[in-house]
Design a protein around this motif. Structure first.
Motif, short mmCIF file in Angstrom:
data_model
loop_
_atom_site.label_atom_id
_atom_site.label_comp_id
_atom_site.label_asym_id
_atom_site.label_seq_id
_atom_site.Cartn_x
_atom_site.Cartn_y
_atom_site.Cartn_z
N ASP A 2 56.29 41.31 25.90
CA ASP A 2 55.57 42.02 26.97
C ASP A 2 54.37 42.80 26.45
N MET A 34 49.71 34.49 27.34
CA MET A 34 50.66 33.79 28.23
C MET A 34 51.67 33.03 27.39
N ARG A 76 51.87 40.17 26.46
CA ARG A 76 51.58 39.77 27.84
C ARG A 76 50.60 40.77 28.47
#
Ligand SMILES: CC(C)(COP(=O)(O)OP(=O)(O)OC[C@H]1O[C@@H](n2cnc3c(N)ncnc32)[C@H](O)[C@@H]1OP(=O)(O)O)[C@@H](O)C(=O)NCCC(=O)NCCS
Length: 173
Positions: free
Chosen positions: A151, A159, A154
């Motif tokens: 995360d 991606m 991200r």
């Protein structure tokens, strides 16, 4: 904000991490200022023992230093992050990228010292790496994320499995 005020003492409105300038020689920019400051560098002359200490601090397995040296020498880009206090500087973050110098680059060894984590510095370090790679017209930037930091990447626009593409690995038996 308090943290940044303590580091960026020269201004009433300290810059956000994204606004920090990359300095090739942090010692030049810091002068004699008494308060700690943080700088980025693309110099490859990194003390390997200091880098090992940084990697130890986040619990990474040790790697042979001669191989780490070779990996740094042969990387396309090395970005290190330093805390400078007077004439003393300390390595607090590191990242490097390999590349075909045309289309692709892969980012490796992203690390921020635990004492400096959760202050926006990992994000700032990654932004410096991406900015530098983009300035070389590299458009395909990849990395291998440990599960607990997916995360983090991200948030930076990376991606997982775009268009179903899977990273694949081969290891010796
Ligand atoms: C991963 C690492 C580089 C992040 O550095 P950091 O300085 O703590 O991160 P930042 O403070 O810049 O965080 C930026 C954002 O990512 C988020 N974030 C940070 N670590 C995260 C994590 N592990 N998982 C999810 N989000 C994370 C923060 O909450 C912050 O979000 P915000 O912008 O919405 O406020 C650092 O924790 C580290 O060195 N970890 C150990 C080494 C490691 O695992 N490296 C990655 C190997 S693939």
């Amino acid at each position: 904000m308090g943290f940044w005020k303590s580091l960026f003492s020269s201004s009433d409105a300290p810059p956000a991490p994204q606004a920090m300038q990359m300095e090739d020689d942090p010692s030049k920019a810091a002068g004699d200022r008494p308060s700690p400051r943080i700088f980025f560098s693309t110099e490859r002359e990194i003390d390997l023992y200091e880098l090992e200490e940084l990697c130890d601090a986040v619990g990474w397995s040790r790697r042979p230093l001669r191989k780490v040296k070779k990996a740094i020498q042969h990387s396309f880009l090395v970005v290190s992050m330093w805390e400078q206090h007077g004439s003393h500087r300390r390595l607090i973050g590191f990242s490097r990228a390999t590349s075909d110098h045309a289309f692709n680059a892969t980012i490796w060894d992203v690390v921020v010292h635990p004492e400096f984590q959760s202050k926006g510095l990992g994000k700032a370090l990654m932004k410096q790496v991406i900015k530098k790679l983009r300035s070389e017209d590299i458009s395909n930037i990849t990395l291998f994320a440990d599960p607990q930091v997916v995360d983090f990447y991200r948030n930076l626009g990376f991606m997982s499995d775009p268009e179903g593409i899977k990273g694949m690995f081969w290891y010796p038996d």
